[in-house]
Design a protein around this motif. Structure first.
Motif, PDB file in Angstrom:
ATOM      1  N   LYS A 105     -51.147  96.604  33.038  1.00 55.71           N
ATOM      2  CA  LYS A 105     -50.400  97.651  32.566  1.00 55.71           C
ATOM      3  C   LYS A 105     -48.999  97.374  32.341  1.00 55.71           C
ATOM      4  CE  LYS A 105     -53.137 100.805  35.507  1.00 55.71           C
ATOM      5  NZ  LYS A 105     -53.240 101.908  36.807  1.00 55.71           N
ATOM      6  N   ARG A 106     -48.199  96.484  32.951  1.00 59.07           N
ATOM      7  CA  ARG A 106     -46.774  96.340  32.583  1.00 59.07           C
ATOM      8  C   ARG A 106     -46.635  94.899  32.452  1.00 59.07           C
ATOM      9  NH1 ARG A 106     -46.971 100.237  36.464  1.00 59.07           N
ATOM     10  NH2 ARG A 106     -46.129 102.322  35.824  1.00 59.07           N
ATOM     11  N   ASN A 107     -45.651  94.215  31.593  1.00 60.08           N
ATOM     12  CA  ASN A 107     -45.201  93.010  31.790  1.00 60.08           C
ATOM     13  C   ASN A 107     -45.091  92.444  32.982  1.00 60.08           C
ATOM     14  OD1 ASN A 107     -44.658  90.593  30.690  1.00 60.08           O
ATOM     15  ND2 ASN A 107     -42.449  91.173  29.794  1.00 60.08           N
ATOM     16  N   PRO A 108     -45.705  91.462  33.547  1.00 63.79           N
ATOM     17  CA  PRO A 108     -45.825  90.780  34.643  1.00 63.79           C
ATOM     18  C   PRO A 108     -44.631  89.845  34.991  1.00 63.79           C
ATOM     19  CG  PRO A 108     -47.356  89.680  33.429  1.00 63.79           C
ATOM     20  CD  PRO A 108     -46.888  90.805  32.575  1.00 63.79           C
ATOM     21  N   ASP A 109     -44.418  89.718  36.129  1.00 63.56           N
ATOM     22  CA  ASP A 109     -43.391  88.862  36.605  1.00 63.56           C
ATOM     23  C   ASP A 109     -43.818  87.443  36.272  1.00 63.56           C
ATOM     24  OD1 ASP A 109     -44.152  87.694  39.232  1.00 63.56           O
ATOM     25  OD2 ASP A 109     -44.846  89.695  39.316  1.00 63.56           O
ATOM     26  N   TYR A 110     -42.667  86.643  36.180  1.00 63.84           N
ATOM     27  CA  TYR A 110     -42.760  85.168  35.769  1.00 63.84           C
ATOM     28  C   TYR A 110     -43.756  84.485  36.709  1.00 63.84           C
ATOM     29  CZ  TYR A 110     -41.395  80.800  33.864  1.00 63.84           C
ATOM     30  OH  TYR A 110     -41.536  79.380  33.467  1.00 63.84           O
ATOM     31  N   GLY A 111     -43.579  84.821  37.942  1.00 60.92           N
ATOM     32  CA  GLY A 111     -44.402  83.905  39.313  1.00 60.92           C
ATOM     33  C   GLY A 111     -46.012  84.417  38.858  1.00 60.92           C
ATOM     34  N   SER A 112     -46.100  85.558  38.721  1.00 63.42           N
ATOM     35  CA  SER A 112     -47.646  85.975  38.467  1.00 63.42           C
ATOM     36  C   SER A 112     -48.015  85.167  37.272  1.00 63.42           C
ATOM     37  CB  SER A 112     -47.841  87.369  38.056  1.00 63.42           C
ATOM     38  OG  SER A 112     -47.320  88.184  39.258  1.00 63.42           O
ATOM     39  N   VAL A 113     -47.510  85.022  36.212  1.00 65.91           N
ATOM     40  CA  VAL A 113     -48.078  84.295  34.870  1.00 65.91           C
ATOM     41  C   VAL A 113     -48.117  82.923  35.191  1.00 65.91           C
ATOM     42  CG1 VAL A 113     -47.472  83.674  32.651  1.00 65.91           C
ATOM     43  CG2 VAL A 113     -47.015  86.094  33.356  1.00 65.91           C
ATOM     44  N   MET A 114     -47.294  82.196  35.923  1.00 65.33           N
ATOM     45  CA  MET A 114     -47.460  80.864  36.236  1.00 65.33           C
ATOM     46  C   MET A 114     -48.592  80.627  37.095  1.00 65.33           C
ATOM     47  SD  MET A 114     -44.830  79.273  34.896  1.00 65.33           S
ATOM     48  CE  MET A 114     -45.175  77.696  35.406  1.00 65.33           C
ATOM     49  N   LYS A 115     -49.275  81.558  37.856  1.00 74.85           N
ATOM     50  CA  LYS A 115     -50.283  81.063  38.467  1.00 74.85           C
ATOM     51  C   LYS A 115     -51.586  81.096  37.669  1.00 74.85           C
ATOM     52  CE  LYS A 115     -50.234  84.793  41.291  1.00 74.85           C
ATOM     53  NZ  LYS A 115     -48.945  85.458  40.887  1.00 74.85           N
ATOM     54  N   THR A 116     -51.538  81.389  36.296  1.00 77.53           N
ATOM     55  CA  THR A 116     -52.631  81.352  35.250  1.00 77.53           C
ATOM     56  C   THR A 116     -52.522  80.391  34.192  1.00 77.53           C
ATOM     57  OG1 THR A 116     -51.834  83.305  34.261  1.00 77.53           O
ATOM     58  CG2 THR A 116     -53.433  83.833  35.966  1.00 77.53           C
ATOM     59  N   ILE A 117     -51.818  79.487  34.491  1.00 81.51           N
ATOM     60  CA  ILE A 117     -51.778  78.566  33.495  1.00 81.51           C
ATOM     61  C   ILE A 117     -52.928  77.535  33.290  1.00 81.51           C
ATOM     62  CG2 ILE A 117     -49.211  78.422  33.311  1.00 81.51           C
ATOM     63  CD1 ILE A 117     -49.472  75.956  34.940  1.00 81.51           C
ATOM     64  N   ASN A 118     -53.674  77.493  34.671  1.00 80.64           N
ATOM     65  CA  ASN A 118     -54.927  76.818  34.729  1.00 80.64           C
ATOM     66  C   ASN A 118     -56.018  77.723  35.240  1.00 80.64           C
ATOM     67  OD1 ASN A 118     -53.091  73.592  35.380  1.00 80.64           O
ATOM     68  ND2 ASN A 118     -54.028  74.230  33.555  1.00 80.64           N
ATOM     69  N   ALA A 119     -57.325  77.148  34.911  1.00 80.78           N
ATOM     70  CA  ALA A 119     -58.375  77.816  35.424  1.00 80.78           C
ATOM     71  C   ALA A 119     -59.362  76.608  36.251  1.00 80.78           C
ATOM     72  CB  ALA A 119     -59.205  78.574  34.974  1.00 80.78           C
ATOM     73  N   ARG A 120     -59.691  76.763  37.349  1.00 77.23           N
ATOM     74  CA  ARG A 120     -60.719  75.812  38.025  1.00 77.23           C
ATOM     75  C   ARG A 120     -61.885  75.755  37.423  1.00 77.23           C
ATOM     76  NH1 ARG A 120     -58.712  72.777  42.574  1.00 77.23           N
ATOM     77  NH2 ARG A 120     -61.023  72.555  43.391  1.00 77.23           N
ATOM     78  N   ASP A 121     -62.494  74.772  36.955  1.00 76.82           N
ATOM     79  CA  ASP A 121     -64.030  74.967  36.569  1.00 76.82           C
ATOM     80  C   ASP A 121     -64.895  75.379  37.694  1.00 76.82           C
ATOM     81  OD1 ASP A 121     -63.804  72.474  38.348  1.00 76.82           O
ATOM     82  OD2 ASP A 121     -65.387  71.441  37.172  1.00 76.82           O
ATOM     83  N   ASP A 122     -64.677  75.099  39.004  1.00 78.61           N
ATOM     84  CA  ASP A 122     -65.462  75.490  40.101  1.00 78.61           C
ATOM     85  C   ASP A 122     -65.359  77.020  40.261  1.00 78.61           C
ATOM     86  OD1 ASP A 122     -62.998  75.286  40.997  1.00 78.61           O
ATOM     87  OD2 ASP A 122     -63.416  74.057  42.830  1.00 78.61           O
ATOM     88  N   SER A 123     -64.253  77.683  39.870  1.00 79.66           N
ATOM     89  CA  SER A 123     -63.930  78.980  40.080  1.00 79.66           C
ATOM     90  C   SER A 123     -64.746  80.050  39.048  1.00 79.66           C
ATOM     91  CB  SER A 123     -62.635  79.586  40.077  1.00 79.66           C
ATOM     92  OG  SER A 123     -62.054  79.242  38.609  1.00 79.66           O
TER      93      SER A 123
END
Length: 421
Positions: free
Chosen positions: A103-121
């Motif tokens: 809904k809103r522009n996320p904080d920087y730390g939240s975006v850094m969590k999604t630079i990669n996605a694991r194949d097993d996930s």
């Protein structure tokens, strides 16, 4: 891994290279719309290759609430009337996926969590990536990627650069999304890079690597096929360690600082013929060129790279500081906003995301540490980020990172909650 890569060439050059490998490009961004750097960090706008489908992805639009384990009820896909007419395009997107329900522009730390996605996930039903893996798959284009080898018990980290042995572009498997925040008409396109187990050649460096698909292959056509709007074993089977030939070697320590840029970053640190090595990439491209227009484009790129030489420059529009971190996904130093503050001596890894009972992930904080910059670089940052802590849990983007003891109230929120703020 991957937390840093190289993309020091123009979008127009990338377009020509892809088309040479039977990867048609109906549309591409202007060169100025994409960051051209040999030190590409999260939060920058990179090049993504994908099928030209609507912003909601291939197939029918999902119901509201998808991605939170509540919607995702699309049981079928009408596909395209004529798959032969599928258009593919290059698009400038920001590295660090922000899901469409945000809904809103996320904080920087939240975006850094999604630079990669694991194949097993991605193998599991539900979860944060559920919609993207079915309807919004893409290729992230790079020349190669960096990883840091830990030595002396982690006290020393040596940057290594990995590229294809034939010098061709690397095509990482990725996911993309489009979000429009409340009260705004602007659309934001973002992406993540999928990681898998390292192959035997790179196992000495780290136990994770980006998923690399062969240029112009049936793998890429299958991965990008907009008629495949439901996750399948065929798609999951593409997410495996690369079996082709790679070159991997130590490079300049200066690549560790976000904003530093030099063509010398992608050549062996011990090399005394940097200009010759820089030209190798363009030499292979010229051999494959089919016409005078393409050769002229390659020549211009080669001239520009040679003019930059070995000089390390600080990019004018990159003001972020750099923090040291180590995680199960990569050891790349991370960028942080210059406005952030922290407790000196703390350490940061990729933030972890565990799976809840309803299939959606939850958040765990990590610590951060200011990077010690190479002595050859004069510019220094005095600002470092905030310190946080949390409980060790299973992660969809990383797994097993050590953290400090949990504080009351930490580590209990879902990752989707951070994007709903």
């Amino acid at each position: 891994m991957c937390g840093r890569y190289a993309l020091g060439i123009r979008a127009s050059f990338v377009r020509h290279q892809l088309q040479e490998h039977d990867m048609p490009v109906a549309d591409a961004p202007d060169d100025d719309d994409v960051r051209q750097t040999y030190n590409f960090a999260p939060g920058s706008h990179g090049l993504v290759y994908r099928a030209d489908v609507p912003d909601h992805g291939a197939g029918r639009r999902h119901h509201d609430g998808e991605g939170n384990g509540q919607g995702d009820r699309d049981t079928g896909s009408p596909g395209l009337e004529d798959p032969k007419e599928t258009r593919y395009k290059l698009q400038a997107m920001k590295w660090g996926l922000v899901p469409f329900w945000t809904k809103r522009n996320p904080d920087y730390g939240s975006v850094m969590k999604t630079i990669n996605a694991r194949d097993d996930s991605l193998a599991n039903n539900g979860g944060m990536w559920n919609t993207m893996k079915q309807k919004k798959r893409c290729i992230v284009v790079a020349q190669g990627f960096y990883e840091w080898l830990k030595k002396n018990g982690g006290k020393e980290k040596i940057p290594h650069y990995t590229k294809r042995k034939d010098g061709q572009l690397m095509c990482f498997a990725g996911l993309w999304d489009c979000v429009q925040y409340e009260g705004s008409e602007e659309k934001h396109y973002t992406y993540t890079i999928i990681t898998t187990d390292s192959n035997k050649q790179l196992s000495f460096l780290h136990d994770r690597m980006p998923v690399i698909l062969e240029n112009g292959s049936d793998q890429i056509r299958t991965w990008l096929d907009p008629n495949r709007s439901e996750w399948s074993k065929d798609l999951q089977s593409l997410l495996k360690p690369y079996i082709g030939e790679l070159d991997c070697y130590p490079v300049d320590q200066a690549v560790g600082k976000v904003g530093n840029n030099s063509p010398s970053f992608i050549v062996p640190v011990a090399s005394t013929e940097n200009k010759k090595n820089i030209a190798n990439f363009f030499g292979n491209a010229k051999k494959a060129a089919k016409g005078p227009e393409e050769k002229e484009t390659i020549n211009q790129e080669e001239i520009e790279a040679k003019e930059k030489g070995n000089k390390v420059e600080q990019e004018i529009d990159e003001s972020r500081a750099t923090v040291e971190q180590s995680s199960t996904e990569d050891n790349a130093p991370l960028p942080i906003p210059t406005s952030a503050t922290s407790v000196p001596g703390s350490k940061r890894g990729h933030e972890e995301v565990s799976t809840q009972d309803d299939g959606s992930p939850k958040h765990k904080s990590c610590r951060i540490e200011e990077v010690k910059e190479p002595s050859m670089i004069e510019q220094k940052s005095t600002e470092t980020p905030k310190r946080a802590s949390g409980r060790k849990i299973r992660s969809a983007t990383s797994n097993g990172t050590k953290g400090s003891p949990a504080k009351v109230g930490d580590g209990s929120q879902r990752i989707t909650n951070f994007f709903n703020k």
